[in-house]
Design an enzyme around this catalytic site. Structure first.
Site, PDB file in Angstrom:
ATOM      1  N   LYS A   1       0.841  -1.205   0.000  1.00 41.20           N
ATOM      2  CA  LYS A   1       0.000   0.000   0.000  1.00 41.20           C
ATOM      3  C   LYS A   1       0.875   1.255   0.000  1.00 41.20           C
ATOM      4  O   LYS A   1       2.076   1.181   0.281  1.00 41.20           O
ATOM      5  CB  LYS A   1      -0.906  -0.026   1.237  1.00 41.20           C
ATOM      6  CG  LYS A   1      -0.134  -0.109   2.550  1.00 41.20           C
ATOM      7  CD  LYS A   1      -1.023  -0.564   3.692  1.00 41.20           C
ATOM      8  CE  LYS A   1      -0.229  -0.607   4.989  1.00 41.20           C
ATOM      9  NZ  LYS A   1      -1.023  -1.182   6.089  1.00 41.20           N
TER      10      LYS A   1
ATOM     11  N   TYR B   1      14.278  30.903   8.839  1.00 44.90           N
ATOM     12  CA  TYR B   1      13.010  31.541   9.242  1.00 44.90           C
ATOM     13  C   TYR B   1      12.874  31.568  10.756  1.00 44.90           C
ATOM     14  O   TYR B   1      13.191  30.589  11.445  1.00 44.90           O
ATOM     15  CB  TYR B   1      11.833  30.741   8.695  1.00 44.90           C
ATOM     16  CG  TYR B   1      11.530  30.954   7.233  1.00 44.90           C
ATOM     17  CD1 TYR B   1      11.261  32.217   6.723  1.00 44.90           C
ATOM     18  CD2 TYR B   1      11.495  29.864   6.369  1.00 44.90           C
ATOM     19  CE1 TYR B   1      10.960  32.393   5.375  1.00 44.90           C
ATOM     20  CE2 TYR B   1      11.195  30.030   5.016  1.00 44.90           C
ATOM     21  CZ  TYR B   1      10.927  31.305   4.530  1.00 44.90           C
ATOM     22  OH  TYR B   1      10.624  31.458   3.213  1.00 44.90           O
TER      23      TYR B   1
HETATM   24  C1  LIG Z   1      -0.161  -2.050   6.741  1.00 37.80           C
HETATM   25  C2  LIG Z   1      -0.685  -3.342   7.209  1.00 37.80           C
HETATM   26  C3  LIG Z   1       0.161  -4.461   7.293  1.00 37.80           C
HETATM   27  C4  LIG Z   1       1.666  -4.362   7.166  1.00 37.80           C
HETATM   28  O1  LIG Z   1       2.130  -3.826   8.387  1.00 37.80           O
HETATM   29  P1  LIG Z   1       3.679  -3.512   8.673  1.00 37.80           P
HETATM   30  O2  LIG Z   1       3.696  -3.030  10.078  1.00 37.80           O
HETATM   31  O3  LIG Z   1       4.071  -2.447   7.712  1.00 37.80           O
HETATM   32  O4  LIG Z   1       4.421  -4.771   8.479  1.00 37.80           O
HETATM   33  C5  LIG Z   1      -0.426  -5.686   7.595  1.00 37.80           C
HETATM   34  N1  LIG Z   1      -1.754  -5.781   7.834  1.00 37.80           N
HETATM   35  C6  LIG Z   1      -2.581  -4.712   7.792  1.00 37.80           C
HETATM   36  C7  LIG Z   1      -4.025  -4.889   8.082  1.00 37.80           C
HETATM   37  C8  LIG Z   1      -2.073  -3.461   7.498  1.00 37.80           C
HETATM   38  O5  LIG Z   1      -2.889  -2.393   7.485  1.00 37.80           O
END
Ligand SMILES: *Cc1c(COP(=O)(O)O)cnc(C)c1O
Length: 368
Positions: free
Chosen positions: A39, A259
């Site tokens: 993702k 800044y």
């Molecule tokens: C993002 C996600 C993962 C992966 O998690 P990591 O901590 O990045 O390994 C797995 N399961 C779900 C439901 C997630 O949202």
């Protein structure tokens, strides 16, 4: 001149390290299938480049958050199993079926909607069920699990391929919440015994075989983030970010930098202005807190991070490495995304997923 040669900052992404991390994690859960979370554009590293490398390393199942991420991934990997974590919103059932995406169903309404889509098509539709075991974010409540177990006809038309849950505190192996969620997941699993079971994200894999079930779902650790908060990081680092020095300033008290004049120069020294800023995901929270490296020397961010620029105190760096056009290391295998995240008061995940679009990106190590 190539984009890399004229770039203000260069982001090198090591696909070989991602491959190695996949093999490390799948080797840690030998009884389970090792899926991958890709993702958010593979946590900022580029799904189009990362997903084929994972597939080549043996990954068959992928998780994305949003349906459009799934549609994009389907174009890259025609044969992969793709789960969409947010599930189906109303009226996008056809988008799932057209692209052969499997929704993760998080509540009773999503289940009803997907089952209705199956009835309309007069053909079974694949699905995952997400059970909430203590995260209180997505997933079926205990009552909803109960209701489903008592009324399995609610799933008529659905081919439940996976029952999953997500851990809240897995990066801390000593947290009692892990065992509590494990017990809740086992109980839910007894009531929903269909398809495969999956509980572990990256950190969950390192909690041991009790947490592996049929499938593990790492994301962050594939990309180098430390899976455990209190142990050395076993993952290979995947990103090297270099920013270019634009200008040098000889400074002395009572001058100020940046800044808001938040950095009063305390001594005679040298400031380098580097071509990276918060518009690149170099967080403004790193103002007067972040650091970079020149050779082996740590150089602190002084003054505020601005949109396109940061300022570093390079007084202690080797003079031959400090000149306009030279690169400084903003992220490297020693000063990692976790380390920079800590300096910013956040974590490596946010640093990775925030990596900006203005960097010249270079991929290495892609060949199997
Ligand atoms: C993002 C996600 C993962 C992966 O998690 P990591 O901590 O990045 O390994 C797995 N399961 C779900 C439901 C997630 O949202």
């Amino acid at each position: 001149m190539s984009a890399a040669e004229r770039a203000g900052a260069l982001l090198t992404i090591d696909l070989g390290a991602i491959r190695k991390n996949y093999l490390f994690l799948s080797g840690h859960a030998p009884g389970a299938e090792c899926a991958a979370a890709v993702k958010a554009n593979a946590y900022g590293l580029g799904m189009g480049r990362v997903a084929p490398v994972l597939a080549d390393a043996g990954c068959r199942t992928f998780f994305v958050a949003l349906i459009d991420e799934g549609i994009a991934l389907r174009k890259i990997l025609p044969d992969a199993v793709i789960y969409v974590l947010c599930g189906p919103f109303a009226h996008c059932e056809d988008d799932f079926t057209e692209h052969a995406l499997i929704p993760v169903l998080n509540d009773r309404d999503q289940i009803a909607r997907w089952a209705e889509a199956a009835r309309r098509r007069a053909a079974p539709l694949p699905a995952a069920l997400h059970v909430d075991t203590g995260m209180t974010r997505l997933g079926l409540s205990e009552d909803e699990v109960d209701d489903l177990a008592r009324n399995p006809d609610r799933l008529t038309g659905l081919d439940v391929r996976l029952v999953m849950s997500h851990l809240a505190c897995a990066e801390d192996g000593g947290d009692p919440k892990n065992a509590d969620q494990l017990a809740r997941f086992r109980a839910a699993r007894q009531r929903l015994p269909w398809g495969k079971a999956s509980l572990a994200n990256s950190s969950g894999i390192l909690l041991g075989p009790d947490y592996h079930f049929d499938m593990v779902r790492p994301g962050a650790a594939l990309y180098g983030v430390a899976p455990s908060g209190n142990a050395p990081n076993p993952m290979a680092q995947t990103v090297h970010l270099q920013g270019r020095i634009l200008q040098l300033h000889d400074v002395d008290s009572p001058m100020t930098v940046g800044y808001g004049a938040t950095y009063p120069v305390p001594r005679k020294g040298k400031i380098a202005t580097v071509s990276v800023g918060y518009a690149d995901g170099y967080l403004r929270a790193l103002s007067n807190r972040g650091s970079a490296r020149i050779g082996a020397v740590r150089v602190p961010v002084v003054g505020r991070v601005s949109m396109d620029l940061i300022t570093l105190d390079v007084t202690d760096a080797a003079p031959e490495l400090v000149h306009p056009g030279a690169f400084v290391d903003l992220l490297d295998p020693i000063h990692t995304v976790d380390a920079l995240g800590k300096e910013a008061g956040t974590n490596g995940y946010e640093i990775l997923t925030g990596l900006g679009t203005r960097y010249a990106r270079r991929y290495i190590g892609g060949e199997a």
